[in-house]
Design a protein around this motif. Structure first.
Motif, PDB file in Angstrom:
ATOM      1  N   UNK A  30       0.796  -1.194   0.146  1.00 34.24           N
ATOM      2  CA  UNK A  30      -0.028  -0.040  -0.049  1.00 34.24           C
ATOM      3  C   UNK A  30       0.882   1.239   0.096  1.00 34.24           C
ATOM      4  N   UNK A  31       2.322   1.015  -0.092  1.00 33.83           N
ATOM      5  CA  UNK A  31       3.053   2.228   0.040  1.00 33.83           C
ATOM      6  C   UNK A  31       3.261   2.833   1.256  1.00 33.83           C
ATOM      7  N   UNK A  33       4.971   2.169   4.937  1.00 29.17           N
ATOM      8  CA  UNK A  33       5.702   1.091   5.697  1.00 29.17           C
ATOM      9  C   UNK A  33       4.793   0.324   6.752  1.00 29.17           C
ATOM     10  N   UNK A  34       5.432  -0.813   6.812  1.00 30.90           N
ATOM     11  CA  UNK A  34       4.875  -1.595   8.143  1.00 30.90           C
ATOM     12  C   UNK A  34       3.520  -2.279   8.047  1.00 30.90           C
ATOM     13  N   UNK A  36       1.109  -5.036   7.361  1.00 30.28           N
ATOM     14  CA  UNK A  36       1.090  -6.366   7.143  1.00 30.28           C
ATOM     15  C   UNK A  36      -0.142  -7.046   6.708  1.00 30.28           C
ATOM     16  N   UNK A 130       1.419  12.432  13.179  1.00 23.76           N
ATOM     17  CA  UNK A 130       1.421  10.830  12.590  1.00 23.76           C
ATOM     18  C   UNK A 130       0.229  10.425  12.642  1.00 23.76           C
ATOM     19  N   UNK A 132      -1.720  11.452  10.757  1.00 20.22           N
ATOM     20  CA  UNK A 132      -2.407  11.795   9.303  1.00 20.22           C
ATOM     21  C   UNK A 132      -2.506  10.120   8.488  1.00 20.22           C
ATOM     22  N   UNK A 133      -1.972   9.257   9.023  1.00 22.46           N
ATOM     23  CA  UNK A 133      -1.909   8.084   8.603  1.00 22.46           C
ATOM     24  C   UNK A 133      -3.340   7.185   8.928  1.00 22.46           C
ATOM     25  N   UNK A 134      -3.928   7.778   9.840  1.00 21.02           N
ATOM     26  CA  UNK A 134      -5.249   7.361  10.390  1.00 21.02           C
ATOM     27  C   UNK A 134      -6.033   6.858   8.984  1.00 21.02           C
ATOM     28  N   UNK A 135      -6.509   7.476   7.920  1.00 18.95           N
ATOM     29  CA  UNK A 135      -7.276   6.990   6.885  1.00 18.95           C
ATOM     30  C   UNK A 135      -6.451   5.717   6.043  1.00 18.95           C
ATOM     31  N   UNK A 138      -6.991   2.762   8.534  1.00 16.97           N
ATOM     32  CA  UNK A 138      -8.322   2.215   8.495  1.00 16.97           C
ATOM     33  C   UNK A 138      -8.430   1.466   7.165  1.00 16.97           C
ATOM     34  N   UNK A 139      -8.144   1.976   5.897  1.00 19.45           N
ATOM     35  CA  UNK A 139      -8.383   1.114   4.678  1.00 19.45           C
ATOM     36  C   UNK A 139      -7.415   0.083   4.778  1.00 19.45           C
ATOM     37  N   UNK A 142      -9.131  -2.588   6.982  1.00 15.46           N
ATOM     38  CA  UNK A 142     -10.256  -3.024   6.113  1.00 15.46           C
ATOM     39  C   UNK A 142     -10.018  -4.298   5.069  1.00 15.46           C
TER      40      UNK A 142
END
Lengths: 164, 123
Positions: A30-31, A33-34, A36, A130, A132-135, A138-139, A142
């Motif tokens: 997903x571009x 990092x981290x 899994x 940090x 800002x990685x929230x959306x 979530x995706x 999902x």
């Protein structure tokens, strides 16, 4: 707990650890990092449906503790526990709630795992940006939770016949 | 495989992702001016994005090398156990971050115009 059940729990813990190792070999980006796939969560989702909740929780705790002691560090264990225990709690509650299939339960687990880790990350680095990685998280939760849930949906009938 | 409540859950999560993505997008779309590095929540230094340089951060937990080139910043080297910080795409827009969680390091692009005139600000 019978000896048979104890052996099953130990076997599932070992399987979850192996899955955690194997998924490092599968690129799933997903571009971000981290991110899994969360293959180990397949074991936990199925354990929630086949075993009492406290045994599923025991498998989760043992998996995280053993993996961290063997390959990681104490701080890594805290991050893993934050995501792992939150997702276990959410999935345990969702399982008791009527109307959700194993796929929905797994999706809630994937998303809550990511949000638990993000919360710890924000607290550790003390930087709200940090979040800002929230959306993205979530995706990602999902999609990964959905994939794991679909596999669990297929595997569960086979395990039901085995009378774990 | 999917039940009605599963689909509602998926819809709610997608909506939450979309709304938060819009909020995040509105918060940082401008071009950044400088990179602000914090370790353990404390300011380590502010570096101009137009000045090409290599910043070696010696934190209590380990080393990171952030490179600024062609108006972008990226993590070139780090001795953290997971190495995720080196997988981030180069950052250049206001509000974008690179995080090295094991070293508790955050590199954050700011649109702060003050840093435009300075090469380096050290606290």
């Amino acid at each position: 707990m019978t000896a048979r059940r104890a052996a099953h729990c130990a076997m599932l813990t070992a399987l979850a650890m192996i899955f955690g190792y194997v998924e490092a070999l599968i690129p799933f980006g997903f571009g971000i990092p981290g991110i899994k796939l969360g293959l180990a969560n397949l074991v936990i989702v199925l354990a929630l449906y086949l075993l009492p909740v406290y045994q599923a929780a025991a498998i989760q705790v043992m998996r995280i503790a053993l993996t961290s002691f063997l390959f990681g560090s104490l701080s890594m264990m805290l991050y893993s526990l934050a995501g792992g225990m939150l997702s276990l709690l959410v999935m345990g509650l969702m399982r008791k709630t009527k109307g959700f299939s194993i796929v929905g339960v797994s999706i809630a687990g994937g998303v809550s795992h990511n949000l638990g880790q993000l919360t710890v990350a924000v607290l550790v680095v003390q930087n709200l940006k940090v979040a800002f990685y929230f959306p993205a998280l979530i995706t990602a939760g999902l999609v990964t939770g959905g994939l794991i849930g679909m596999v669990a949906y297929r595997v569960k009938p086979v395990l039901d016949q085995m009378e774990l | 495989m999917f039940r009605k409540k599963d689909l509602i859950l998926i819809a709610v999560l997608l909506a939450a992702a979309a709304v938060s993505a819009l909020l995040a997008a509105s918060a940082h779309r401008g071009a950044g001016a400088s990179v602000r590095i914090t370790v353990d929540g404390k300011l380590y230094g502010v570096y101009c994005l137009t000045q090409e340089c290599e910043i070696v951060v010696d934190g209590a937990r380990g080393h990171n090398t952030l490179v600024i080139a062609e108006g972008c910043a990226y993590m070139a080297e780090a001795d953290c156990p997971d190495g995720y910080c080196m997988d981030y795409r180069p950052i250049a827009r206001d509000g974008e971050t690179i995080v090295c969680l094991p070293h508790r390091l955050v590199a954050e692009v700011t649109g702060d115009a003050k840093a435009r005139k300075l090469d380096v600000v050290v606290p």
